[in-house]
Design a protein around this motif. Structure first.
Motif, short mmCIF file in Angstrom:
data_model
loop_
_atom_site.label_atom_id
_atom_site.label_comp_id
_atom_site.label_asym_id
_atom_site.label_seq_id
_atom_site.Cartn_x
_atom_site.Cartn_y
_atom_site.Cartn_z
N ASP A 98 25.95 25.80 34.93
CA ASP A 98 25.07 26.08 36.06
C ASP A 98 25.84 26.27 37.36
O ASP A 98 25.37 26.99 38.26
N ASP A 99 27.01 25.66 37.47
CA ASP A 99 27.78 25.75 38.71
C ASP A 99 28.58 27.05 38.82
O ASP A 99 29.10 27.37 39.89
N PHE A 100 28.69 27.79 37.72
CA PHE A 100 29.51 29.00 37.73
C PHE A 100 28.78 30.16 38.40
O PHE A 100 27.61 30.40 38.14
N ASP A 101 29.49 30.91 39.25
CA ASP A 101 28.94 32.06 39.97
C ASP A 101 29.68 33.31 39.50
O ASP A 101 30.82 33.55 39.91
N ALA A 102 29.04 34.08 38.64
CA ALA A 102 29.69 35.27 38.08
C ALA A 102 30.03 36.29 39.15
O ALA A 102 31.11 36.89 39.13
N ALA A 103 29.12 36.49 40.10
CA ALA A 103 29.36 37.48 41.16
C ALA A 103 30.57 37.10 42.00
O ALA A 103 31.38 37.97 42.36
N GLU A 104 30.72 35.83 42.28
CA GLU A 104 31.86 35.39 43.07
C GLU A 104 33.16 35.53 42.28
O GLU A 104 34.21 35.87 42.84
N ALA A 105 33.11 35.27 40.98
CA ALA A 105 34.31 35.44 40.15
C ALA A 105 34.77 36.89 40.16
O ALA A 105 35.97 37.18 40.28
N LEU A 106 33.82 37.82 40.04
CA LEU A 106 34.16 39.24 40.07
C LEU A 106 34.69 39.64 41.44
O LEU A 106 35.67 40.39 41.56
N ALA A 107 34.06 39.14 42.50
CA ALA A 107 34.49 39.45 43.86
C ALA A 107 35.90 38.93 44.12
O ALA A 107 36.72 39.59 44.77
N ASP A 108 36.20 37.75 43.60
CA ASP A 108 37.52 37.16 43.80
C ASP A 108 38.58 38.02 43.11
O ASP A 108 39.66 38.27 43.68
N ALA A 109 38.30 38.48 41.89
CA ALA A 109 39.24 39.33 41.18
C ALA A 109 39.44 40.65 41.91
O ALA A 109 40.57 41.14 42.03
N GLU A 110 38.35 41.22 42.40
CA GLU A 110 38.47 42.48 43.13
C GLU A 110 39.29 42.30 44.41
O GLU A 110 40.11 43.16 44.76
N ARG A 111 39.09 41.19 45.11
CA ARG A 111 39.88 40.92 46.31
C ARG A 111 41.36 40.83 45.97
O ARG A 111 42.22 41.35 46.69
N ALA A 112 41.68 40.16 44.86
CA ALA A 112 43.08 40.02 44.46
C ALA A 112 43.71 41.38 44.15
O ALA A 112 44.86 41.64 44.52
N ILE A 113 42.94 42.24 43.49
CA ILE A 113 43.44 43.58 43.16
C ILE A 113 43.64 44.41 44.43
O ILE A 113 44.66 45.08 44.61
N ARG A 114 42.66 44.36 45.34
CA ARG A 114 42.73 45.18 46.55
C ARG A 114 43.77 44.67 47.54
O ARG A 114 44.30 45.44 48.35
N SER A 115 44.09 43.38 47.48
CA SER A 115 45.05 42.83 48.43
C SER A 115 46.46 43.34 48.21
O SER A 115 47.27 43.39 49.14
N GLY A 116 46.76 43.68 46.96
CA GLY A 116 48.09 44.17 46.65
C GLY A 116 49.16 43.11 46.69
O GLY A 116 50.35 43.43 46.71
N ASP A 117 48.78 41.84 46.71
CA ASP A 117 49.76 40.77 46.75
C ASP A 117 50.22 40.46 45.34
O ASP A 117 49.51 39.81 44.56
N LEU A 118 51.39 40.94 44.97
CA LEU A 118 51.89 40.80 43.61
C LEU A 118 52.89 39.66 43.49
O LEU A 118 53.66 39.58 42.54
N SER A 119 52.87 38.76 44.48
CA SER A 119 53.82 37.64 44.44
C SER A 119 53.41 36.62 43.40
O SER A 119 52.27 36.57 42.98
#
Length: 250
Positions: free
Chosen positions: A229-250
């Motif tokens: 119940d505590d899991f937020d699928a939309a936020e998980a997807l948004a977090d992954a998209e932010r990581a991809i768009r940030s370009g931070d490959l460190s």
């Protein structure tokens, strides 16, 4: 020795090279289709943009997937050619940890490929593999992925769908099944319709789900339900998209 195991562990492209070798070997063995090579290349590009690491949000998704599988009346792990080539031992291990069935389901389905994948999973420890009976269909699909076992995916309440499988993912969602999807592309249809999208490389994701399942094996249903119940699928997807768009490959 498994394909790719001779690559030095400290090679900077170790995981990527192992993955490519396993897919190539899968094609040679009749397990993976040639189209699977293209799908693997697409996934690898997303993994590179993610920094080839498991995000905290992906780890949380894996934990939620484990909770769903443990709560399920009848969990089923769907297996396509790429999944069978990449993580056969890990899929069998996860199925054992959560009491799930393994079922082969293919877009490019032939009797030879179905038998080859089922035999491959048995060689890696599976006691039973479903999918060959194909005595039921998923409504709304006009291709080979519609064929499922009546006592497998058709009866399942929770289905783990590793790797991209957008059209069938949508059809299973329409049936009200809980879908757990492993997909490196957070914008894919399969990830978007999933109850739990795990945006991670399958080589990391399946062992992570298994580890969480073992950790939660003795948890009561209330605890498992709270995780779900505590899991937020939309936020998980948004977090992954932010990581991809940030370009931070460190």
């Amino acid at each position: 020795m498994a394909e790719g195991d001779d690559i030095p562990a400290d090679h900077p492209r170790h995981d990527s090279l192992v993955t490519r070798h396993r897919i190539e070997a899968g094609v040679d063995a009749g397990i993976t289709s040639k189209q699977g090579l293209i799908a693997e290349g697409r996934g690898e590009a997303f993994d590179y943009l993610l920094g080839e690491r498991t995000l905290p949000s992906a780890d949380a998704a894996a934990r939620t997937a484990a909770a769903h599988l443990l709560l399920a009346r009848h969990p089923v792990i769907s297996v396509n050619g790429n999944a069978a080539a990449l993580v056969p031992d890990e899929l069998v291990e996860l199925a054992g940890a959560v009491g799930a069935d393994l079922e082969v389901n293919l877009f490019n389905r032939t009797d030879e490929r179905m038998r080859a994948i089922a035999d491959h999973l048995r060689e890696h420890g599976a006691s039973e593999v479903k999918g060959l009976d194909a005595d039921a269909r998923i409504p709304g699909l006009d291709h080979e992925r519609a064929k499922v076992d009546a006592d497998g995916i058709a009866d399942a309440d929770v289905v783990l769908v590793p790797l991209e499988d957008g059209d069938r993912a949508a059809a299973l969602a329409d049936l009200g099944k809980v879908e757990l999807v492993v997909d490196l592309n957070p914008l894919s249809r399969s990830a978007q319709v999933a109850d739990v999208p795990i945006v991670d490389n399958i080589l990391r994701a399946i062992p992570t789900v298994t580890a969480h399942a073992r950790e939660l094996a003795d948890a009561d249903r209330e605890t498992l339900r709270r995780i779900v119940d505590d899991f937020d699928a939309a936020e998980a997807l948004a977090d992954a998209e932010r990581a991809i768009r940030s370009g931070d490959l460190s």
